[in-house]
Enzyme design. Structure first.
Site, PDB file in Angstrom:
ATOM      1  N   THR A  93       0.835  -1.207   0.000  1.00 43.20           N
ATOM      2  CA  THR A  93       0.000   0.000   0.000  1.00 43.20           C
ATOM      3  C   THR A  93       0.868   1.255   0.000  1.00 43.20           C
ATOM      4  O   THR A  93       0.622   2.194  -0.766  1.00 43.20           O
ATOM      5  CB  THR A  93      -0.960  -0.003   1.204  1.00 43.20           C
ATOM      6  OG1 THR A  93      -1.899  -1.074   1.049  1.00 43.20           O
ATOM      7  CG2 THR A  93      -1.709   1.319   1.306  1.00 43.20           C
ATOM      8  N   ASN A 101      -6.161 -10.004  -7.059  1.00 51.38           N
ATOM      9  CA  ASN A 101      -6.200 -10.596  -5.728  1.00 51.38           C
ATOM     10  C   ASN A 101      -7.520 -11.284  -5.413  1.00 51.38           C
ATOM     11  O   ASN A 101      -7.581 -12.123  -4.511  1.00 51.38           O
ATOM     12  CB  ASN A 101      -5.927  -9.520  -4.659  1.00 51.38           C
ATOM     13  CG  ASN A 101      -6.945  -8.399  -4.690  1.00 51.38           C
ATOM     14  OD1 ASN A 101      -7.216  -7.819  -5.747  1.00 51.38           O
ATOM     15  ND2 ASN A 101      -7.519  -8.072  -3.543  1.00 51.38           N
ATOM     16  N   GLN A 110       0.463 -10.273  -5.966  1.00 44.38           N
ATOM     17  CA  GLN A 110      -0.001 -11.658  -6.008  1.00 44.38           C
ATOM     18  C   GLN A 110       0.861 -12.550  -6.905  1.00 44.38           C
ATOM     19  O   GLN A 110       0.804 -13.774  -6.786  1.00 44.38           O
ATOM     20  CB  GLN A 110      -1.461 -11.706  -6.486  1.00 44.38           C
ATOM     21  CG  GLN A 110      -2.440 -11.000  -5.571  1.00 44.38           C
ATOM     22  CD  GLN A 110      -2.648 -11.720  -4.246  1.00 44.38           C
ATOM     23  OE1 GLN A 110      -2.420 -12.926  -4.118  1.00 44.38           O
ATOM     24  NE2 GLN A 110      -3.088 -10.977  -3.230  1.00 44.38           N
ATOM     25  N   SER A 141       4.910  -7.192  -1.791  1.00 44.24           N
ATOM     26  CA  SER A 141       4.691  -7.285  -0.346  1.00 44.24           C
ATOM     27  C   SER A 141       5.213  -8.617   0.170  1.00 44.24           C
ATOM     28  O   SER A 141       5.062  -9.649  -0.489  1.00 44.24           O
ATOM     29  CB  SER A 141       3.193  -7.161  -0.042  1.00 44.24           C
ATOM     30  OG  SER A 141       2.951  -7.214   1.347  1.00 44.24           O
ATOM     31  N   HIS A 175       4.288 -10.371   3.003  1.00 46.38           N
ATOM     32  CA  HIS A 175       3.406 -11.333   3.658  1.00 46.38           C
ATOM     33  C   HIS A 175       2.564 -12.151   2.686  1.00 46.38           C
ATOM     34  O   HIS A 175       1.864 -13.073   3.089  1.00 46.38           O
ATOM     35  CB  HIS A 175       2.518 -10.636   4.706  1.00 46.38           C
ATOM     36  CG  HIS A 175       1.353  -9.872   4.163  1.00 46.38           C
ATOM     37  ND1 HIS A 175       0.075 -10.375   4.166  1.00 46.38           N
ATOM     38  CD2 HIS A 175       1.262  -8.635   3.639  1.00 46.38           C
ATOM     39  CE1 HIS A 175      -0.762  -9.479   3.661  1.00 46.38           C
ATOM     40  NE2 HIS A 175      -0.066  -8.412   3.333  1.00 46.38           N
ATOM     41  N   THR A 198      13.559   4.833   9.902  1.00 47.62           N
ATOM     42  CA  THR A 198      14.501   3.769  10.232  1.00 47.62           C
ATOM     43  C   THR A 198      13.954   2.421   9.782  1.00 47.62           C
ATOM     44  O   THR A 198      12.836   2.039  10.144  1.00 47.62           O
ATOM     45  CB  THR A 198      14.765   3.722  11.743  1.00 47.62           C
ATOM     46  OG1 THR A 198      15.288   4.977  12.153  1.00 47.62           O
ATOM     47  CG2 THR A 198      15.755   2.624  12.099  1.00 47.62           C
ATOM     48  N   CYS A 222      -9.361  -6.630   2.627  1.00 48.63           N
ATOM     49  CA  CYS A 222      -9.422  -5.202   2.942  1.00 48.63           C
ATOM     50  C   CYS A 222     -10.852  -4.682   2.996  1.00 48.63           C
ATOM     51  O   CYS A 222     -11.138  -3.690   3.670  1.00 48.63           O
ATOM     52  CB  CYS A 222      -8.624  -4.406   1.911  1.00 48.63           C
ATOM     53  SG  CYS A 222      -6.903  -4.899   1.796  1.00 48.63           S
TER      54      CYS A 222
END
Length: 369
Positions: free
Chosen positions: A69, A148, A176, A193, A195, A231, A313
């Protein structure tokens, strides 16, 4: 619990858990100049190299973010703010993730013109509409590699060619597809991403081609080449790096396993209709419907099966899937649809047991209807 929601997130790989557990004891700031900081920085760069190798796009730079995102927002808003005079159009497909649709819509406040391309009933973009919309006034074209919700693979080569023809930038949401299949083209920007590939939540990346530069979304310490201040977490980077390396090392093995699951799933749900293209699709996604059933009731009745009605989502919003509606399904048909996602750690017995529970629940609904 039988987990069949791989499009929402994936189980952490044991190797990722081991790497992150080991990294927990090392707390150096990767932006510090002392020995602990340099060691942390080395771990970040190892992870960056591993993710880049798995992406396999050649010359470019990989910027770590908090997730896809943020990566998509950085790319879209950056292009909107830095677009040359006369280029005010952003073109995206109507079935894109909300992180794209909402960000493109918000760019109207920056003076941009959002254009959302329709899809055909198989979920593939209408290329005639795309050709008409992508013109000399276009700054950015956006397309998702694998949807997705319905797993459809968009024709990225054709879409990219239209963008290149008019001098527009091309951004691909490869969340995906990353780690599972190579990109057929080299976009100007790519969002991914961790995850979704058995890595940790809270980290993703934006890849930029060559020396492409866009304005930063966040300001501060100037980390990540000045594009993403803040960071970095060596812990999350390490997990992402190991997850990406595993995808590359196991690509053929994982693909064969998913293909076997796909063939079995199709046979088990032979009486159901597959939503979206069957021929142009990632086979770890089975979005199916059985007209007349209430998918939400199946979800609540089959408590041992983790599955989905659509995008995680939008879960709980009460709205039917914008993706299914875009393909021409009625609200009733959309409410009769479920999404099953499977992958590396799904066993054949898991799939068969889940299918039995789902089919029994659907049949019970039909009997009392």
């Amino acid at each position: 619990m039988i987990y069949l929601d791989y499009q929402a997130t994936t189980p952490l790989a044991p190797e990722v858990i081991a790497a992150m557990t080991e990294a927990l004891a090392r707390y150096g700031n990767p932006h510090s100049a002392h020995a602990m900081g340099r060691r942390a920085a080395a771990e970040v760069e190892l992870a960056r190299d591993r993710v880049s190798r798995t992406l396999g796009l050649g010359d470019g730079r990989l910027i770590f973010t908090s997730g896809a995102t943020e990566a998509l927002n950085t790319a879209i808003q950056g292009v909107a703010r830095g677009a040359p005079s006369g280029r005010t159009r952003i073109v995206a497909i109507a079935t894109e993730h909300a992180a794209v649709l909402d960000t493109v819509t918000a760019c109207a406040l920056e003076g941009m013109e959002p254009v959302f391309l329709p899809v055909k009933d198989d979920g593939l973009v209408d290329m005639n509409a795309a050709e008409a919309a992508i013109d000399e006034g276009t700054a950015l074209v956006i397309a998702m590699q694998a949807n997705n919700e319905i797993g459809v693979l968009q024709p990225l080569d054709e879409i990219s060619a239209l963008a290149e023809k008019v001098g527009a930038l091309f951004l691909c949401d490869a969340v995906q597809g990353f780690g599972r299949m190579p990109l057929p083209v080299v976009p100007d920007m790519v969002a991914i991403s961790a995850h979704k590939v058995h890595g940790p939540k809270g980290i993703g990346a934006l890849w930029l081609k060559g020396d492409l530069a866009i304005p930063p979304l966040m300001h501060g310490g100037g980390q990540e080449g000045g594009l993403r201040s803040g960071t970095l977490s060596p812990l999350l980077c390490a997990g992402f790096g190991v997850a990406a390396k595993l995808c590359l090392d196991r690509r053929d093995e994982d693909a064969a396993h998913v293909e076997a699951l796909w063939e079995t799933a199709k046979a088990l749900f032979a009486g159901w209709t597959i939503n979206g293209s069957v021929d142009h699709r990632y086979h770890g996604n089975l979005n199916i419907r059985r007209d007349g059933i209430d998918a939400a009731r199946i979800l609540s009745s089959c408590r041992r099966v983790a599955m989905s009605l659509g995008s995680a989502c939008a879960s709980g919003s009460g709205r039917t899937s914008h993706v299914l509606r875009a393909t021409g399904l009625t609200d009733m048909q959309a409410r009769s649809s479920i999404r099953l996602g499977f992958g590396r750690y799904t066993t054949m017995s898991d799939l068969e047991e889940a299918a039995l529970l789902i089919l029994e629940t659907a049949s019970e609904q039909e009997r009392i209807a």
